[in-house]
Design an enzyme around this catalytic site. Structure first.
Site, PDB file in Angstrom:
ATOM      1  CG  ASP A  18     -76.770  27.164  10.890  1.00  0.00           C
ATOM      2  OD1 ASP A  18     -75.669  26.610  11.076  1.00  0.00           O
ATOM      3  OD2 ASP A  18     -77.519  26.886   9.933  1.00  0.00           O
TER       4      ASP A  18
ATOM      5  CB  SER B 151     -79.099  21.566   5.613  1.00  0.00           C
ATOM      6  OG  SER B 151     -77.699  21.643   5.616  1.00  0.00           O
TER       7      SER B 151
ATOM      8  CG  HIS C  60     -76.805  23.285  10.209  1.00  0.00           C
ATOM      9  ND1 HIS C  60     -77.089  24.312   9.332  1.00  0.00           N
ATOM     10  CD2 HIS C  60     -76.879  22.137   9.480  1.00  0.00           C
ATOM     11  CE1 HIS C  60     -77.318  23.820   8.129  1.00  0.00           C
ATOM     12  NE2 HIS C  60     -77.214  22.498   8.193  1.00  0.00           N
TER      13      HIS C  60
END
Length: 398
Positions: A346, A183, A379
């Site tokens: 995601d 991320s 995610h």
């Protein structure tokens, strides 16, 4: 991993603390207890040209640094995370660091071979966490003796990287076998490969992107807006008064929700449905799923700071690898072999964002690989389902 086995754990500890569950019983060897250390540097010039008189960040390491100091892997952390990537601080800790499933003796990032180091970022989301050391708006401005507030300069991923570079240089390290991050950590990892190509031999971007496009910038703004709308925020001047707690909780509700995919969210909240009687009887009553989400966000808000969240949001919104005229211009600087691992489901940093960076690198004749992490978490698959790519990561690091 069976999703149903994790429902109670998620509710009790928060979604971003479940990383060790996936393969906890499949790894016979664990890291020794981890020690949090502090790095201090002075007169740090930001990418925007301002100077921070003193910067402090926490860091920790796993494995042993070899004599040549060329077995180093840097782990860069995600938005709401910190340097605690693996291991435990004490035997009584309920869970180890977020990527313990792939960092340790014999694991994909093998600490029998590599010296793995991770540091807290500038403006870390949780400056009040006793296990976090960071410098940001909540820190004391030496010029005034009071918290910086919005006098703290805007910072970027390049600044995060440059603090890490100073830390590594203080240890006599001048080369990275690899830099790996999920991320927001993937943004730092790619920025390392662009800004310091002679340092980085390999780069792994997990659930990441090469630049923030208009959709992503607007999406991230939804994390900032509840804080900006909280009257207690008071233009960032709340350190001597009541903090904008409601704004922080609302922001963390958005972050928690957007990090998931409907597949997992609906299963974890299966008790909620449109036939609940309380919301029909009273407009002030929430559906149970909203109360659950709020409870989780409230728990996560304990150590968080409103201004730090705003600064982190801005750093992500400002991201373009290289911080130059275009993403393509930035990526031309990369010499490292690269591996992009977005998550198929995601909805926050969607796979197309990583695919674009990979495609540009391939078009430039660079050594780049691409694969997707599959799973129901969205995610969060970059944390929870990372072991599905363990063999690929291990091979890439060879």
């Amino acid at each position: 991993m069976k999703i149903t086995q994790n429902v109670g754990l998620v509710a009790a500890l928060g979604l971003l603390l479940i990383s060790a569950v996936a393969c906890a019983d499949t790894q016979p060897e664990s890291l020794p207890l981890v020690e949090k250390q502090e790095f201090v540097t002075t007169n740090f010039e930001t990418f925007g040209g301002e100077v921070i008189p003193e910067v402090r960040v926490g860091w920790e390491a796993y494995g042993e640094l070899n004599a040549a100091k060329d077995n180093v892997i840097l782990i860069t952390h995600f938005f709401s995370g910190n340097s605690h990537a693996a291991g435990k601080y004490a035997e009584t800790d309920p869970m180890p660091g977020y990527w313990d499933a792939i960092i340790g003796p014999g694991k994909a990032i093998d600490t029998n071979r590599f010296y793995v180091i991770s540091s807290d970022t500038l403006v870390n989301q949780e400056p009040h966490n006793p296990n976090v050391i960071t410098t940001g708006p909540a820190s004391i401005n030496p010029a005034t003796g009071k918290p910086y507030g919005l006098d703290f300069p805007v910072v970027t991923m390049r600044d995060f990287v440059n603090v890490q570079k100073r830390l590594l240089e203080s240890l006599g390290i001048e080369k990275l076998h690899a830099v790996v991050g999920p991320s927001m950590g993937s943004l730092q990892a790619l920025e390392w490969a662009v800004a310091y190509p002679d340092w980085v031999e390999r780069m792994i971007s997990v659930i990441g992107m090469g630049e923030s496009d208009p959709w992503t910038i607007a999406n991230l703004q939804q994390w900032a807006n509840p804080i900006l709308a909280d009257p207690n925020w008071n233009q960032g001047n709340y350190y001597d008064s009541e903090a904008p707690t409601e704004g922080v909780v609302q922001a963390l509700m958005s972050i928690t929700l957007q990090a998931q995919h409907p597949l997992i969210f609906n299963q974890l909240n299966a008790a909620t449905n449109a036939r609940e009687t309380a919301p029909l009887a009273n407009i002030r009553e929430n559906f149970s799923v909203i109360n659950n989400l709020r409870a989780m966000a409230t728990a996560r808000s304990t150590y968080a700071d409103a201004n730090h969240i705003l600064y982190l949001v801005r750093a992500n919104q400002l991201y373009m690898a290289g911080h130059g005229e275009s993403l393509q211009q930035g990526l031309t600087q990369v010499k490292a072999a690269t591996l992009f691992l977005p998550a198929t489901n995601d909805l926050l940093l969607q796979p197309y964002l990583a695919k674009r960076a990979h495609d540009i690198l391939e078009s430039e004749g660079k050594n780049s690989q691409y694969a997707e992490i599959t799973g129901p978490w969205g995610h969060l698959d970059g944390i929870v389902s990372i072991t599905t790519q363990a063999d690929r990561i291990r091979e890439f690091l060879q």
